[in-house]
Design an enzyme around this catalytic site. Structure first.
Site, PDB file in Angstrom:
ATOM      1  CE  LYS A  35      51.603  46.491  12.554  1.00  0.00           C
ATOM      2  NZ  LYS A  35      50.893  46.547  13.827  1.00  0.00           N
ATOM      3  NE  ARG A 128      50.563  49.421  20.494  1.00  0.00           N
ATOM      4  CZ  ARG A 128      50.720  48.705  19.385  1.00  0.00           C
ATOM      5  NH1 ARG A 128      51.893  48.672  18.776  1.00  0.00           N
ATOM      6  NH2 ARG A 128      49.715  48.024  18.887  1.00  0.00           N
TER       7      ARG A 128
HETATM    8  C1  LIG Z   1      50.875  45.260  14.262  1.00  0.00           C
HETATM    9  C2  LIG Z   1      49.818  44.750  15.131  1.00  0.00           C
HETATM   10  C3  LIG Z   1      49.633  43.357  15.238  1.00  0.00           C
HETATM   11  C4  LIG Z   1      50.494  42.358  14.523  1.00  0.00           C
HETATM   12  O1  LIG Z   1      51.706  42.176  15.197  1.00  0.00           O
HETATM   13  P1  LIG Z   1      52.801  41.088  14.687  1.00  0.00           P
HETATM   14  O2  LIG Z   1      53.844  41.138  15.748  1.00  0.00           O
HETATM   15  O3  LIG Z   1      53.290  41.548  13.361  1.00  0.00           O
HETATM   16  O4  LIG Z   1      52.117  39.786  14.621  1.00  0.00           O
HETATM   17  C5  LIG Z   1      48.584  42.928  16.037  1.00  0.00           C
HETATM   18  N1  LIG Z   1      47.786  43.794  16.706  1.00  0.00           N
HETATM   19  C6  LIG Z   1      47.957  45.136  16.634  1.00  0.00           C
HETATM   20  C7  LIG Z   1      47.036  46.025  17.398  1.00  0.00           C
HETATM   21  C8  LIG Z   1      48.972  45.650  15.846  1.00  0.00           C
HETATM   22  O5  LIG Z   1      49.135  46.988  15.782  1.00  0.00           O
END
Ligand SMILES: *Cc1c(COP(=O)(O)O)cnc(C)c1O
Length: 356
Positions: A35, A128
């Protein structure tokens, strides 16, 4: 075209290889999270060369770019009920916590003649997403098991995102306890126990990753070479795979204090200034529409970011020996937030660097 991000695909591939192979050695599969760079195809390919097992993104538009890459695709954000059909069409597995949404996914999967996998999210305290209440958790599991087009592929959690809660043997231990209880109580096998994001990687180094966690979802560590619990660099990885290059449009000696009565800035805040006397101030052709000034780390350490408005970034060039002038370029490394915003801006172009 400036501003631009220079993207070193080889460095991203090597970061991915280094971290994925450590996960694999510990029996953990890795979802490469795309993302932060909007699932941009050449970077996705670098992840794949680096050895990720799955691809994962949080937005349907990005999931579409992950099709036909030969790897299973995960939807990370809890699906909006209104996008259930597209989530089923463009992902194999989604992360979920709401039974009504899961029912909509089931209906869409039926219509599309598919089985859609889900990972049921459990909130272990970061506050969250995820089910927090234990009773609701077991009720949801029983309801899911009645849905013909949904496969309960596993359970997962997310930490260090909102509340900054650190993954430990203790909270992950609780996830494993839930796995064992659910498997026993319902006579099923949960194949994926998804233990979070880049912030979980430090547990591998400390040999503290609880046995049973068999999947991590990793973004930031691959792109910026950083674990996100303590913000430490990961040994043997690069933090400069992405470099933002901006062009200077004005250089002038000016006071550090604005002259006149101070009202509000362009964003409705009342700014506060520190008097540093006369400065050499540079203006660059980039602004808050493309970056957060706090998300920029200047490669020339003598330069400090002063601030930004929508289209202008102001920097302090006072300490530079070199006389910068309009048309010169400044280079910045980026924080996660800085990269996210710069990549999302259509005004920032991309240049790919690679050996081949
Ligand atoms: C963005 C996201 C991740 C990845 O997080 P990083 O800190 O970039 O490794 C993993 N799980 C979920 C649910 C996310 O939204």
């Amino acid at each position: 075209m400036y501003p631009r991000i220079m993207i070193d695909l080889k460095k991203i591939e090597e970061n991915t290889k280094k971290i994925s192979s450590k996960c694999h050695a510990n029996g953990i599969k890795v979802a490469g999270v795309t993302k932060v760079f909007c699932a941009d195809s050449p970077i996705v390919d670098a992840y794949i060369k680096g050895g990720v097992d799955y691809l994962a993104d949080s937005r349907v538009q990005n999931l579409k770019r992950l099709q036909n890459k030969g790897l299973p695709v995960y939807m990370l954000r809890l699906p909006m009920p209104s996008e259930a059909s597209e989530v089923v069409e463009f992902s194999d597995i989604s992360l979920n916590s709401e039974i009504e949404t899961i029912r909509l996914l089931n209906l869409s999967a039926k219509e599309q003649n598919k089985t859609h996998g889900i990972i049921l999210m459990i909130d272990l305290g970061d506050l969250r997403e995820g089910i927090f209440n234990e009773e609701e958790l077991f009720e949801t599991v029983s309801k899911i098991l009645k849905l013909k087009h949904i496969e309960l592929a596993g359970i997962g959690t997310n930490l260090t995102c909102y509340g900054g809660v650190i993954p430990t043997g203790e909270n992950f231990g609780k996830l494993i306890d839930y796995k064992n209880i659910i498997e026993k109580q319902y006579g099923i096998n949960l194949s994926l126990i998804s233990g979070g994001n880049s912030s979980s990687l430090y547990l591998l180094d400390d040999n503290k990753m609880p046995y049973g966690i068999n999947m991590l979802r990793v973004g930031e560590a691959f792109v910026l070479g950083r674990e996100t619990t303590y913000g430490n660099a990961i040994e043997g990885t690069y933090d400069d795979a992405f470099i933002l290059e901006v062009e200077i449009i004005e250089v002038k000696a000016k006071p550090s204090l604005p002259i006149g009565k101070i009202g509000m800035d362009a964003f409705g805040n009342k700014p506060v200034f520190q008097d540093k006397g006369i400065m050499t101030r540079g203006i660059c052709g980039i602004g808050r529409q493309d970056i957060e000034p706090d998300g920029l780390i200047c490669c020339d350490e003598r330069i400090a970011v002063v601030g930004a408005s929508s289209d202008h970034l102001i920097v302090d060039l006072t300490n530079c020996q070199q006389a910068y002038k309009p048309g010169d370029f400044l280079r910045f490394k980026l924080t996660y937030g800085g990269l996210l915003k710069a990549f999302t801006s259509e005004y920032v172009s991309k240049l790919y660097l690679s050996d081949d």
